[in-house]
Design an enzyme around this catalytic site. Sequence first.
Site, PDB file in Angstrom:
ATOM      1  N   HIS A 149      11.088  33.311 -90.591  1.00 17.15           N
ATOM      2  CA  HIS A 149      10.720  33.939 -89.316  1.00 17.15           C
ATOM      3  C   HIS A 149      11.923  34.166 -88.401  1.00 17.15           C
ATOM      4  CE1 HIS A 149      10.587  29.575 -88.391  1.00 17.15           C
ATOM      5  NE2 HIS A 149      10.975  29.955 -87.183  1.00 17.15           N
ATOM      6  N   HIS A 195      15.537  23.739 -77.054  1.00 16.68           N
ATOM      7  CA  HIS A 195      14.251  23.413 -77.709  1.00 16.68           C
ATOM      8  C   HIS A 195      14.496  22.409 -78.821  1.00 16.68           C
ATOM      9  CE1 HIS A 195      15.643  26.565 -80.458  1.00 16.68           C
ATOM     10  NE2 HIS A 195      14.533  26.602 -81.153  1.00 16.68           N
TER      11      HIS A 195
HETATM   12  O1  LIG Z   1       9.673  22.536 -92.242  1.00 18.40           O
HETATM   13  C1  LIG Z   1       9.138  22.625 -91.169  1.00 18.40           C
HETATM   14  O2  LIG Z   1       8.149  21.955 -90.867  1.00 18.40           O
HETATM   15  C2  LIG Z   1       9.773  23.607 -90.271  1.00 18.40           C
HETATM   16  C3  LIG Z   1       9.116  23.787 -88.955  1.00 18.40           C
HETATM   17  C4  LIG Z   1       9.548  25.093 -88.413  1.00 18.40           C
HETATM   18  O3  LIG Z   1       9.749  26.022 -89.153  1.00 18.40           O
HETATM   19  C5  LIG Z   1       9.762  25.194 -87.010  1.00 18.40           C
HETATM   20  C6  LIG Z   1      10.371  26.284 -86.529  1.00 18.40           C
HETATM   21  C7  LIG Z   1      10.669  26.426 -85.150  1.00 18.40           C
HETATM   22  C8  LIG Z   1      11.534  27.384 -84.722  1.00 18.40           C
HETATM   23  O4  LIG Z   1      12.017  28.299 -85.532  1.00 18.40           O
HETATM   24  C9  LIG Z   1      12.066  27.448 -83.373  1.00 18.40           C
HETATM   25  O5  LIG Z   1      11.393  27.005 -82.447  1.00 18.40           O
HETATM   26  O6  LIG Z   1      13.197  27.931 -83.248  1.00 18.40           O
HETATM   27 FE   LIG Z   2      14.111  28.512 -85.060  1.00 14.69          FE
END
Ligand SMILES: O=C(O)CCC(=O)/C=C/C=C(\O)C(=O)O
Ligand SMILES: [Fe+2]
Length: 312
Positions: free
Chosen positions: A115, A179
Amino acid sequence: MSLAVCTVSHTPLMTRNEPAPGVRDRVEAAFAEARAFIGDFAPDVVVVLAPDHYNGFLYDMMPPFCIGTEARSVGDYGYEEGPLQVDRDLAHTLASAALAAGIDVAVSERMHVDHGFTQPLTLLFGGIAAVPTVPVFINSVAEPLGPVSRARLLGDALGRAAAGLGRRVLFLGSGGLSHDPPVPALAGATPEVAERLISGRNPTREQRAEREKRVTAAAREFAAGTLPLQPLNPEWDRALLDVLASGRLEELDSWSNESFVEQAGHSSHEVRTSIAAYAALAATGPYVVTQSFYEPIPEWIAGFAVTTARTA
Ligand SMILES: O=C(O)CCC(=O)/C=C/C=C(\O)C(=O)O
Ligand SMILES: [Fe+2]
């Protein structure tokens, strides 16, 4: 004007959790303004600078930087799965230029992205393959990390190379400010989590859904004040945005990795993507910031910014 910059925070929670009234409208207006800026600039190609969250880059081989000559989205958090439209020749050119400048980038002929790449491509261009891109991974999550100056120097090298192409190149940085979402860390991990971080590519649909559910629930608890994740730090975020706007990017070289974590949380290292994007533009001369949106959004665990900049 051959180079321009857009930086956006990303958060997988944007499609999962509802922030306070009015916030979503303001964020959408900020994205609309950024889309208009990009439309005016009309890039020939978009260099996307983004981190990964143990989807494409794991500890079986964790480079600080990697340029994809081909790339494919894993399709996490509901974003499209499949190939990006990578400009292979330009990817090779930029990788060679970075290496010639002394920046040790890895190259991937089959980069997997999450993402961090797909959310901004979707929100700004309407799809993951809507524009020709060069995907540049900047490790911002998996410690140990090099000093922040290395991201600046990577951006500088890419900007110098891109400026000589005779093409309109947008540098798109993707990553939040302060964050500290629940991203697992290798240090202190259980054997099961460690194994996942080392070689847990291609989780099952159920495993991915379970993980995403956990992060979504954590954000709801954080916003409600019942989960003591590290707080957002709007003061730190604004100071960082001020430095980016000032053009005095070398000032950030003295910000230690530890200070990022202490003041703004582990994932604040994602601002390396913005630093690299601004450094690319700075490589061609003075610039002006044309948009600077910022809000702390606890429901998304995000110090959330959208900025654009162009040559002065
Ligand atoms: O492996 C996991 O559980 C990953 C969790 C996750 O992908 C969190 C992503 C958060 C962000 O990308 C962000 O806040 O930048
Ligand atoms: Fe991230």
